[in-house]
Design an enzyme around this catalytic site. Structure first.
Site, mmCIF file in Angstrom:
data_model
loop_
_atom_site.group_PDB
_atom_site.id
_atom_site.type_symbol
_atom_site.label_atom_id
_atom_site.label_comp_id
_atom_site.label_asym_id
_atom_site.label_seq_id
_atom_site.Cartn_x
_atom_site.Cartn_y
_atom_site.Cartn_z
ATOM 1 N N LEU A 155 1.233 -1.048 -0.024
ATOM 2 C CA LEU A 155 0.115 -0.208 0.018
ATOM 3 C C LEU A 155 1.562 1.229 0.178
ATOM 4 C CD1 LEU A 155 -2.421 -1.636 2.401
ATOM 5 C CD2 LEU A 155 -3.265 -1.072 0.650
ATOM 6 N N SER A 156 0.142 2.370 -0.035
ATOM 7 C CA SER A 156 0.509 3.390 -0.425
ATOM 8 C C SER A 156 1.181 3.740 1.193
ATOM 9 C CB SER A 156 0.206 4.346 -0.613
ATOM 10 O OG SER A 156 -0.549 5.165 0.178
ATOM 11 N N GLU A 157 1.825 3.719 1.876
ATOM 12 C CA GLU A 157 1.650 3.498 3.564
ATOM 13 C C GLU A 157 1.438 2.446 4.209
ATOM 14 O OE1 GLU A 157 2.338 8.109 2.038
ATOM 15 O OE2 GLU A 157 0.135 6.222 2.335
ATOM 16 N N THR A 158 1.750 1.961 4.792
ATOM 17 C CA THR A 158 2.034 1.104 6.009
ATOM 18 C C THR A 158 2.254 1.461 7.760
ATOM 19 O OG1 THR A 158 2.117 -1.351 4.618
ATOM 20 C CG2 THR A 158 2.362 -1.314 6.961
ATOM 21 N N HIS B 268 -2.410 10.516 6.334
ATOM 22 C CA HIS B 268 -3.739 9.490 5.721
ATOM 23 C C HIS B 268 -2.787 8.700 7.073
ATOM 24 C CE1 HIS B 268 -1.740 7.003 3.331
ATOM 25 N NE2 HIS B 268 -2.933 5.174 3.628
#
Length: 309
Positions: free
Chosen positions: A50-53, A82
């Site tokens: 994902l774009s961030e974890t 986010h």
């Protein structure tokens, strides 16, 4: 961690900056990650892709809610919007007490950029909503090439770059983004990472990503329609980018000449990806200066499970 020790950690996924599942920006949050090495966290982030974890760790101060580390599929970053909204909402949902079917919580999150205060609220019949004051105010940063080079990098023609008095500019508020105004909704829909032209336009600028925006919107209640490309950090396109919206506040103040007072703007993003998002951007101007930027949005839980490490 001791790398040959088996662990199973609880994780959740959420969609952030949306009021419904399968919209917004997806986020993975892994709890109890104190024993993990940075290398293992990075490997898990690549696995989620994902774009961030986010990895939630124990706080270092009694008054704080948690420490969090944020990873893109390629690298650790000190701050992102986010992940801040989604993590605070999740922790409030799991831990905050309920009063008369409602709850409000102040979540203090330790991040690489510093401590971020997030207010979360839960109301019957509505998705959880959270907002935070930007830990840093936006400031101009860096120099961009001429408009024709920028346009080529985005697969556009030079006349489609810029509107009114808005022109391409770099702003930083933890991350540095190139902000590129685009004339129309149709043109922004054609923007893309345009091969070697992109490299010439943006790869030598030391930026996290490129944020293109226009005043033409899908919804009449929105102020800006935006897209954000960040191939340098492994994000081809982002459905919602809170940290870049902080920088947007800087250029709105600069180009639009806001008077003293509190100003709200709704930013729509992710529509070209089929993941519509809405970010609530609040700006406070006092004595002609931008004194506060706040980012807000809803989030919804999508899944939960255990990850074996």
């Amino acid at each position: 961690m001791v790398e040959d020790t088996f662990m199973a950690l609880k994780y959740y996924t959420l969609d952030v900056f949306t009021d419904r599942r399968f919209g917004g920006n997806p986020l993975a949050v892994v709890l109890g990650g104190d024993a993990l090495s940075g290398e293992t966290m990075q490997a898990i982030a690549r696995e989620f892709n994902l774009s961030e974890t986010v990895f939630v760790l124990g706080s270092t101060r009694p008054a704080h809610s948690a420490k969090m580390r944020i990873f893109t599929p390629r690298s650790e970053i000190p701050f992102a919007g986010h992940p801040t909204i989604g993590t605070a909402t999740l922790l409030a949902e799991l831990n905050a007490p309920v009063h008369n079917g409602e709850k409000d919580a102040l979540i203090m999150l330790e991040q690489g950029i510093g401590t971020v205060r997030v207010g979360a609220r839960f109301r019957a019949g509505a998705p959880p909503f959270a907002e935070f004051d930007a830990p840093k105010l936006p400031a101009e940063a860096g120099v961009l090439p001429p408009d024709d080079v920028i346009a080529a990098g985005l697969g556009l023609i030079p006349s489609e770059v810029g509107f009114e008095n808005h022109h391409p500019i770099c702003y930083a508020a933890g991350h540095t983004f190139a902000f590129v105004p685009v004339t129309t909704l149709e043109a922004i829909g054609r923007a893309r990472v345009n091969g070697s032209h992109w490299e010439k336009a943006f790869d030598e600028q030391g930026i996290t990503g490129v944020y293109v925006y226009t005043r033409q919107c899908v919804h009449t209640g929105s102020s800006f329609h935006v897209r954000m490309f960040a191939p340098q950090v492994g994000i081809a396109e982002d459905p919602a980018t809170g940290s870049a919206a902080v920088g947007l506040a800087g250029l709105v103040h600069q180009f639009d000449g806001l008077p003293d007072g509190t100003h709200k703007r709704v930013v729509e993003q992710g529509y070209e990806m089929g993941r519509p998002s809405q970010i609530v951007l609040t700006l406070v101007v006092a004595a002609g200066k931008l004194t506060m930027v706040r980012i807000g949005g809803s989030s919804v839980r999508v899944s939960e499970g255990m990850i074996e490490v």
